[in-house]
Design a protein around this motif. Structure first.
Motif, PDB file in Angstrom:
ATOM      1  N   PHE A  85       0.833  -1.199   0.000  1.00 17.86           N
ATOM      2  CA  PHE A  85       0.000   0.000   0.000  1.00 17.86           C
ATOM      3  C   PHE A  85       0.873   1.257   0.000  1.00 17.86           C
ATOM      4  O   PHE A  85       1.939   1.293   0.616  1.00 17.86           O
ATOM      5  N   ALA A  86       0.386   2.290  -0.689  1.00 14.23           N
ATOM      6  CA  ALA A  86       1.011   3.611  -0.679  1.00 14.23           C
ATOM      7  C   ALA A  86      -0.021   4.598  -0.153  1.00 14.23           C
ATOM      8  O   ALA A  86      -1.080   4.784  -0.777  1.00 14.23           O
ATOM      9  N   VAL A  87       0.267   5.192   0.997  1.00  9.50           N
ATOM     10  CA  VAL A  87      -0.718   6.008   1.703  1.00  9.50           C
ATOM     11  C   VAL A  87      -0.256   7.462   1.796  1.00  9.50           C
ATOM     12  O   VAL A  87       0.719   7.767   2.488  1.00  9.50           O
ATOM     13  N   ALA A 110       1.889  -1.617  -5.719  1.00 12.96           N
ATOM     14  CA  ALA A 110       1.067  -1.429  -4.520  1.00 12.96           C
ATOM     15  C   ALA A 110      -0.303  -0.849  -4.876  1.00 12.96           C
ATOM     16  O   ALA A 110      -0.572  -0.488  -6.027  1.00 12.96           O
ATOM     17  N   VAL A 111      -1.150  -0.734  -3.871  1.00  6.41           N
ATOM     18  CA  VAL A 111      -2.461  -0.106  -4.008  1.00  6.41           C
ATOM     19  C   VAL A 111      -2.379   1.295  -3.401  1.00  6.41           C
ATOM     20  O   VAL A 111      -2.028   1.440  -2.223  1.00  6.41           O
ATOM     21  N   PRO A 112      -2.669   2.346  -4.169  1.00  4.23           N
ATOM     22  CA  PRO A 112      -2.685   3.687  -3.572  1.00  4.23           C
ATOM     23  C   PRO A 112      -3.938   3.864  -2.721  1.00  4.23           C
ATOM     24  O   PRO A 112      -5.047   3.564  -3.180  1.00  4.23           O
ATOM     25  N   VAL A 113      -3.764   4.319  -1.507  1.00  7.02           N
ATOM     26  CA  VAL A 113      -4.891   4.484  -0.582  1.00  7.02           C
ATOM     27  C   VAL A 113      -5.215   5.970  -0.492  1.00  7.02           C
ATOM     28  O   VAL A 113      -4.628   6.706   0.296  1.00  7.02           O
ATOM     29  N   ILE A 114      -6.145   6.435  -1.327  1.00 11.74           N
ATOM     30  CA  ILE A 114      -6.506   7.851  -1.413  1.00 11.74           C
ATOM     31  C   ILE A 114      -7.762   8.091  -0.591  1.00 11.74           C
ATOM     32  O   ILE A 114      -8.784   7.428  -0.800  1.00 11.74           O
TER      33      ILE A 114
END
Length: 330
Positions: A85-87, A110-114
């Motif tokens: 994840f990228a937060v 990763a999954v961007p957590v916006i």
């Protein structure tokens, strides 16, 4: 964008180096002379983006003492050391943390957590748009009024002396009355709107030999006060090459972060247009006007504010061509 990566383990450091290959920046690892507190203080002050490769909680505690405002803080993103994840934690729009998180996520799968509300709801983000249009946001505290209205399903109105290309986003419409605007593109802000100032102004400067930076600051403040110009509109300065060795002028420009371009008299004489002539200036410099001509030449645009003089300083402002559109990505 200047970036700095901080990791806490060997695995995290390896990921940080991998990310830095795609999005360059210095990589550090906590331990020895590198402390979390010291590294954060140093890079929060000097870099545009901080990337922590580790736990969100560590990053939150580290940056908490340094947070000032969304207009001043750097982008802060956390990537877990597994690269899942990228937060974005701070400055999602104005600082570019949301875009950075997406780019980091792409680099490592990763999954961007916006989590910003306008992004989550697919709505127009006025601060993101301002950044894409190279505008300074004068009153960041007013962003919430624009975003809040859109989130509530209301219409917001904008005013601009420049046509904005493309179709306005849902919930956004133009008004011809500046006083009725919720946000406005302008070089001369007034009223209660959220003001977005295009950074398109080139300040032409003429001054006596030995003029100090303080004298230039005072002249510039008076110039802005008299014209209503926002200082944020200025992005560069220009003058004649006779002023290359003026320490006061150099210090003045450095304090504002403005590059300065110098031109010889023959190039300034060749600039087309109508300018305010001075026989005295022509006798000293070889050209009848320094500030107006240098501003126009450096801008590649048009003269907006003609010469004003006082205290041995002359100032003028020209503006670069500006063609805003509704894109929210640069």
């Amino acid at each position: 964008m200047s970036r700095a990566y901080l990791a806490f383990t060997a695995k995290g450091e390896a990921l940080a180096h991998r990310l830095a290959e795609a999005l360059p920046g210095g990589v550090s690892r906590c331990g020895g002379d590198v402390t979390l507190k010291g590294w954060t203080a140093e890079h929060f002050a000097q870099d545009e983006a901080l990337i922590f490769v580790g736990a969100v909680g560590i990053a939150v505690r580290a940056i908490a003492p340094h947070c000032r405002s969304k207009a001043a803080d750097p982008a802060v993103v956390v990537v877990d050391e597994g690269g899942n994840f990228a937060v974005p934690l701070l400055s999602g729009h104005l600082g570019g943390a949301n875009a950075l998180a997406r780019a980091l996520a792409k680099a490592c799968g990763a999954v961007p957590v916006i989590t910003t509300a306008t992004d989550v709801n697919g709505l127009f983000a006025v601060d993101l748009w301002a950044k894409a249009q190279n505008c300074a946001v004068l009153e960041p505290e007013r962003i919430k009024h624009v975003s809040g209205a859109l989130l509530a399903g209301q219409t917001v109105r904008y005013w601009s002396p420049w046509p904005v290309a493309g179709e306005a986003p849902a919930g956004v419409e133009k008004t011809d009355a500046p006083e009725a605007a919720d946000f406005a593109l302008t070089l001369t802000p007034q009223g209660g709107a959220l003001h977005l100032v295009p950074r398109i102004g080139v300040l032409g400067v003429g001054c006596r030999r030995g003029t100090t930076a303080q004298q230039l600051e005072e002249a510039f403040a008076a110039f802005c006060a008299a014209s209503g110009l926002s200082p944020a509109a200025v992005c560069a300065t220009a003058s004649i090459d006779l002023k290359k060795d003026e320490p006061g002028l150099a210090a003045f420009c450095k304090a504002h972060g403005w590059p300065i371009t110098f031109y010889p008299a023959d190039e300034l004489r060749a600039v087309p247009g109508q300018f305010t002539p001075s026989a005295f200036v022509a006798g000293v410099t070889g050209v009848d006007n320094v500030c107006e001509r240098s501003a126009v030449k450096a801008s590649g645009g048009t003269l907006l504010l003609p010469k004003t003089a006082g205290g041995g300083v002359t100032l003028a402002l020209a503006v670069r061509p500006f063609a805003p559109d509704w894109r929210t990505e640069q």
